[in-house]
Write a protein that holds these residues in place. Structure first.
Motif, PDB file in Angstrom:
ATOM      1  N   GLN A   7       3.069  11.500  -3.607  1.00 43.78           N
ATOM      2  CA  GLN A   7       4.229  10.809  -4.167  1.00 43.78           C
ATOM      3  C   GLN A   7       5.139  10.311  -3.056  1.00 43.78           C
ATOM      4  O   GLN A   7       5.637  11.083  -2.248  1.00 43.78           O
ATOM      5  CB  GLN A   7       4.985  11.770  -5.095  1.00 43.78           C
ATOM      6  CG  GLN A   7       5.669  11.095  -6.258  1.00 43.78           C
ATOM      7  CD  GLN A   7       4.712  10.263  -7.093  1.00 43.78           C
ATOM      8  OE1 GLN A   7       3.561  10.609  -7.250  1.00 43.78           O
ATOM      9  NE2 GLN A   7       5.179   9.132  -7.609  1.00 43.78           N
ATOM     10  N   ASN A   8       5.340   9.026  -2.968  1.00 41.99           N
ATOM     11  CA  ASN A   8       6.220   8.499  -1.947  1.00 41.99           C
ATOM     12  C   ASN A   8       6.834   7.199  -2.423  1.00 41.99           C
ATOM     13  O   ASN A   8       6.482   6.127  -1.972  1.00 41.99           O
ATOM     14  CB  ASN A   8       5.444   8.285  -0.644  1.00 41.99           C
ATOM     15  CG  ASN A   8       6.394   8.317   0.545  1.00 41.99           C
ATOM     16  OD1 ASN A   8       7.610   8.182   0.371  1.00 41.99           O
ATOM     17  ND2 ASN A   8       5.843   8.495   1.728  1.00 41.99           N
ATOM     18  N   PRO A   9       7.755   7.281  -3.353  1.00 45.38           N
ATOM     19  CA  PRO A   9       8.233   6.079  -4.039  1.00 45.38           C
ATOM     20  C   PRO A   9       9.017   5.125  -3.151  1.00 45.38           C
ATOM     21  O   PRO A   9       9.289   4.020  -3.567  1.00 45.38           O
ATOM     22  CB  PRO A   9       9.122   6.652  -5.156  1.00 45.38           C
ATOM     23  CG  PRO A   9       9.556   7.984  -4.656  1.00 45.38           C
ATOM     24  CD  PRO A   9       8.466   8.485  -3.770  1.00 45.38           C
ATOM     25  N   GLU A  10       9.345   5.543  -1.932  1.00 47.53           N
ATOM     26  CA  GLU A  10      10.127   4.621  -1.111  1.00 47.53           C
ATOM     27  C   GLU A  10       9.290   3.454  -0.584  1.00 47.53           C
ATOM     28  O   GLU A  10       9.823   2.454  -0.153  1.00 47.53           O
ATOM     29  CB  GLU A  10      10.802   5.366   0.044  1.00 47.53           C
ATOM     30  CG  GLU A  10       9.820   5.992   1.008  1.00 47.53           C
ATOM     31  CD  GLU A  10      10.525   6.763   2.115  1.00 47.53           C
ATOM     32  OE1 GLU A  10      11.270   6.117   2.866  1.00 47.53           O
ATOM     33  OE2 GLU A  10      10.329   7.994   2.229  1.00 47.53           O
ATOM     34  N   PHE A  11       7.956   3.577  -0.662  1.00 49.57           N
ATOM     35  CA  PHE A  11       7.124   2.471  -0.210  1.00 49.57           C
ATOM     36  C   PHE A  11       6.322   1.861  -1.362  1.00 49.57           C
ATOM     37  O   PHE A  11       5.863   2.578  -2.247  1.00 49.57           O
ATOM     38  CB  PHE A  11       6.136   2.942   0.859  1.00 49.57           C
ATOM     39  CG  PHE A  11       6.808   3.458   2.095  1.00 49.57           C
ATOM     40  CD1 PHE A  11       7.657   2.636   2.830  1.00 49.57           C
ATOM     41  CD2 PHE A  11       6.617   4.761   2.523  1.00 49.57           C
ATOM     42  CE1 PHE A  11       8.293   3.113   3.959  1.00 49.57           C
ATOM     43  CE2 PHE A  11       7.247   5.246   3.654  1.00 49.57           C
ATOM     44  CZ  PHE A  11       8.090   4.423   4.378  1.00 49.57           C
ATOM     45  N   GLU A  14       1.209   1.913   1.039  1.00 51.53           N
ATOM     46  CA  GLU A  14       1.146   2.717   2.248  1.00 51.53           C
ATOM     47  C   GLU A  14      -0.308   2.947   2.665  1.00 51.53           C
ATOM     48  O   GLU A  14      -1.137   3.371   1.855  1.00 51.53           O
ATOM     49  CB  GLU A  14       1.843   4.062   1.993  1.00 51.53           C
ATOM     50  CG  GLU A  14       2.172   4.784   3.264  1.00 51.53           C
ATOM     51  CD  GLU A  14       2.807   6.156   3.013  1.00 51.53           C
ATOM     52  OE1 GLU A  14       3.248   6.413   1.873  1.00 51.53           O
ATOM     53  OE2 GLU A  14       2.831   6.949   3.952  1.00 51.53           O
ATOM     54  N   SER A  47       7.537  -1.691   2.524  1.00 49.95           N
ATOM     55  CA  SER A  47       8.632  -1.387   1.597  1.00 49.95           C
ATOM     56  C   SER A  47       8.645  -2.354   0.428  1.00 49.95           C
ATOM     57  O   SER A  47       8.067  -3.427   0.488  1.00 49.95           O
ATOM     58  CB  SER A  47       9.980  -1.491   2.314  1.00 49.95           C
ATOM     59  OG  SER A  47       9.926  -0.819   3.529  1.00 49.95           O
ATOM     60  N   HIS A  48       9.354  -1.958  -0.621  1.00 45.54           N
ATOM     61  CA  HIS A  48       9.546  -2.834  -1.771  1.00 45.54           C
ATOM     62  C   HIS A  48      10.247  -4.113  -1.349  1.00 45.54           C
ATOM     63  O   HIS A  48      11.128  -4.091  -0.496  1.00 45.54           O
ATOM     64  CB  HIS A  48      10.372  -2.112  -2.841  1.00 45.54           C
ATOM     65  CG  HIS A  48       9.650  -0.933  -3.415  1.00 45.54           C
ATOM     66  ND1 HIS A  48       8.662  -1.070  -4.358  1.00 45.54           N
ATOM     67  CD2 HIS A  48       9.754   0.387  -3.163  1.00 45.54           C
ATOM     68  CE1 HIS A  48       8.190   0.131  -4.678  1.00 45.54           C
ATOM     69  NE2 HIS A  48       8.835   1.043  -3.956  1.00 45.54           N
ATOM     70  N   GLU A  83       2.358   2.027  -4.906  1.00 35.07           N
ATOM     71  CA  GLU A  83       3.421   2.656  -5.704  1.00 35.07           C
ATOM     72  C   GLU A  83       3.226   4.176  -5.748  1.00 35.07           C
ATOM     73  O   GLU A  83       3.343   4.803  -6.797  1.00 35.07           O
ATOM     74  CB  GLU A  83       3.456   2.090  -7.133  1.00 35.07           C
ATOM     75  CG  GLU A  83       3.483   0.579  -7.237  1.00 35.07           C
ATOM     76  CD  GLU A  83       4.839  -0.057  -6.879  1.00 35.07           C
ATOM     77  OE1 GLU A  83       5.803   0.691  -6.589  1.00 35.07           O
ATOM     78  OE2 GLU A  83       4.914  -1.294  -6.850  1.00 35.07           O
ATOM     79  N   GLY A  84       2.841   4.726  -4.600  1.00 36.12           N
ATOM     80  CA  GLY A  84       2.741   6.179  -4.487  1.00 36.12           C
ATOM     81  C   GLY A  84       1.441   6.792  -4.965  1.00 36.12           C
ATOM     82  O   GLY A  84       1.260   7.994  -4.860  1.00 36.12           O
ATOM     83  N   THR A 210       7.030  -7.526  -3.505  1.00 39.74           N
ATOM     84  CA  THR A 210       6.438  -7.046  -2.270  1.00 39.74           C
ATOM     85  C   THR A 210       5.273  -7.969  -1.979  1.00 39.74           C
ATOM     86  O   THR A 210       4.368  -8.115  -2.800  1.00 39.74           O
ATOM     87  CB  THR A 210       5.913  -5.607  -2.441  1.00 39.74           C
ATOM     88  OG1 THR A 210       6.981  -4.804  -2.926  1.00 39.74           O
ATOM     89  CG2 THR A 210       5.394  -5.067  -1.123  1.00 39.74           C
TER      90      THR A 210
END
Lengths: 268, 210
Positions: A7-11, A14, A47-48, A83-84, A210
């Motif tokens: 889970q890594n919603p900031e990107f 990735e 990033s978004h 999206e994670g 994005t």
């Protein structure tokens, strides 16, 4: 970057230590088995709402990287997260319908009209007729084509620039948060290309998508990118925003910036 | 007796034979299309299977037609004397041009179009039915056209195993050393072939997407 929880919603996208090697073509994708290159140990976070331009020579692995995002290719090693979520954990069909894709020569279906081409993903997603029609009109206007004039045309009745506009409209049809573009303006004449680049640049900043954009043209990269990622022989050698990119010390960056000095070269 | 005289005197017989010939060809072609087109769609993404299928159908094509009719006679169920055996042989002959063109048409679709289709999230079945097939249609039809013209010609030999049709006149004429009788079979057969070629050619052009 080591394996953290998925889970890594900031990107938006990735790459975690991703490698891709050509394996023997399994019978499922004979047609697409050619022209793949190898990428190795790519780690990159996108990033978004940023426009990341993948720059590099032919065969440097840019397109391979792009195809790893919508799982046209699956990584041999490492993970690609969209999206994670790891792309290999997603249903490839669902994943692709949520990611717009634009290629050189547009790849429009010659037996479909412009409207049918744009409505492709909505039709796959079984949108109702009224919604689809409204969306197609909206998109044609967005890319600067008059719906009344162009809806019922076939791709062969369009110029190269118009085809590419339709290609962009088709990619945007289901309003995907991510847009992948593989040298979309590469086959256009210089004047049309410059026109589309300018318009696309304006469109991109308005739409807040994005965008991952593949090119071998450094001028195009400098014009469109919020960040430039330079590939060389399957490796990522430099990642920097345009203003810092020009002064980057890597020799491959120098090779590209040198193109800018020659008065005629660079845009081919 | 001049040929015209013979034609005039036997026109009902010739007409009936032409009709027999035509139905023989239509039945054989319908079966061949029903086998070859779906088979072509099935093998298009299976490399080994496609070379096997194309190989086998090519072998049928190399067997001299008279010999093929002969081979089929002793085979139970499909063999024997008469129309059924003839239809089996004609189907075997018609398979290759249709199968080959179906395969070539489906695999010949532009790569960028297929890539876009895949990237848009179309499933393999959707790509096959909504992209490959419509774009291959004119090539498939060209194969059907070739097969039809061949079948009209080969069907004259079917008379040798008692299947009737225009070949009846040709064999009779050869046996009687009578050109008028031969022509009574050969001319309608040639006209049928030309008509089929023109008709299918027109449909083919209409289906062409460029």
């Amino acid at each position: 970057m080591n394996t953290k929880p998925a889970q890594n919603p900031e990107f938006a996208i990735e790459f975690r230590d991703v490698s891709y090697e050509i394996r023997d073509a399994r019978n499922e994708k004979i047609d697409l088995a050619r022209e793949r290159s190898i990428v190795s140990h790519i780690s990159l976070a996108i990033s978004h709402s940023e426009t990341l331009v993948l720059l590099g020579r032919s065969g440097s692995g840019k397109t391979t990287l792009l195809k790893l995002i919508n799982r046209m290719l699956a990584p041999s090693q490492g993970q690609v997260l969209v999206e994670g979520r790891a792309t290999t954990d997603c249903d490839a069909i669902r994943l692709r319908r949520g990611i717009g894709y634009v290629i050189q020569e547009a790849g429009l279906f010659p037996h479909f009209t412009v409207a049918q081409n744009i409505a492709l993903v909505p039709s796959l997603e079984k949108w109702d007729h009224a919604r689809t029609v409204a969306r197609v009109e909206e998109l044609l206007r967005l890319v600067g084509l008059n719906p009344a004039e162009f809806s019922s045309r076939k791709p062969r009745e369009l110029s190269g620039g118009q085809r590419q506009r339709v290609g962009v409209a088709r990619a945007l049809a289901a309003d995907p948060p991510i847009l992948l573009m593989d040298e979309p303006f590469g086959a256009l004449d210089p004047v049309t290309r410059a026109e589309l680049q300018r318009e696309f640049s304006a469109l991109a900043s308005r739409l807040k998508k994005t965008i991952v954009f593949v090119t071998h043209d450094i001028r195009e990269a400098l014009l469109l990118a919020s960040r430039i990622a330079l590939m060389e022989a399957g490796r990522l050698v430099a990642v920097a925003p345009p203003q810092d990119f020009l002064t980057h010390a890597h020799p491959e960056v120098q090779a590209f910036t040198n193109c800018l000095d020659t008065p005629t070269g660079g845009s081919q | 007796m001049s040929p015209w005289h013979f034609f005039a005197e036997h026109r009902n017989e010739i007409l009936a034979a032409t009709f027999d010939h035509l139905t023989l060809v239509l039945i054989a072609m319908s079966i061949a299309i029903a086998i070859a087109v779906p088979l072509g769609m099935f093998i298009v993404q299976r490399r080994t299977l496609s070379s096997i299928a194309l190989g086998i159908t090519s072998v049928f094509q190399t067997i001299p037609s008279l010999a093929l009719f002969g081979f089929l006679i002793p085979i139970p169920f499909i063999g024997g004397i008469g129309r059924r055996t003839a239809i089996v042989a004609l189907v075997l002959y018609a398979l290759l041009p249709i199968l080959r063109n179906t395969y070539v048409g489906l695999t010949g679709v532009d790569r960028s179009i297929l890539e876009a289709a895949e990237a848009m999230g179309m499933t393999n079945a959707q790509i096959l039915l909504r992209v490959r097939f419509p774009l291959a249609l004119s090539v498939i039809l060209a194969g059907i056209r070739t097969a039809t013209v061949i079948t009209i010609g080969v069907a004259t030999i079917a008379a040798a195993i008692g299947a009737g049709g225009l070949g009846t006149f040709i064999f009779r004429g050869v046996a009687m050393v009578n050109d008028a009788v031969i022509l009574a079979g050969a001319i309608p057969a040639a006209l049928l072939a030309i008509a089929a070629d023109i008709l299918l050619g027109q449909i083919e052009r209409r289906l062409k997407v460029l």
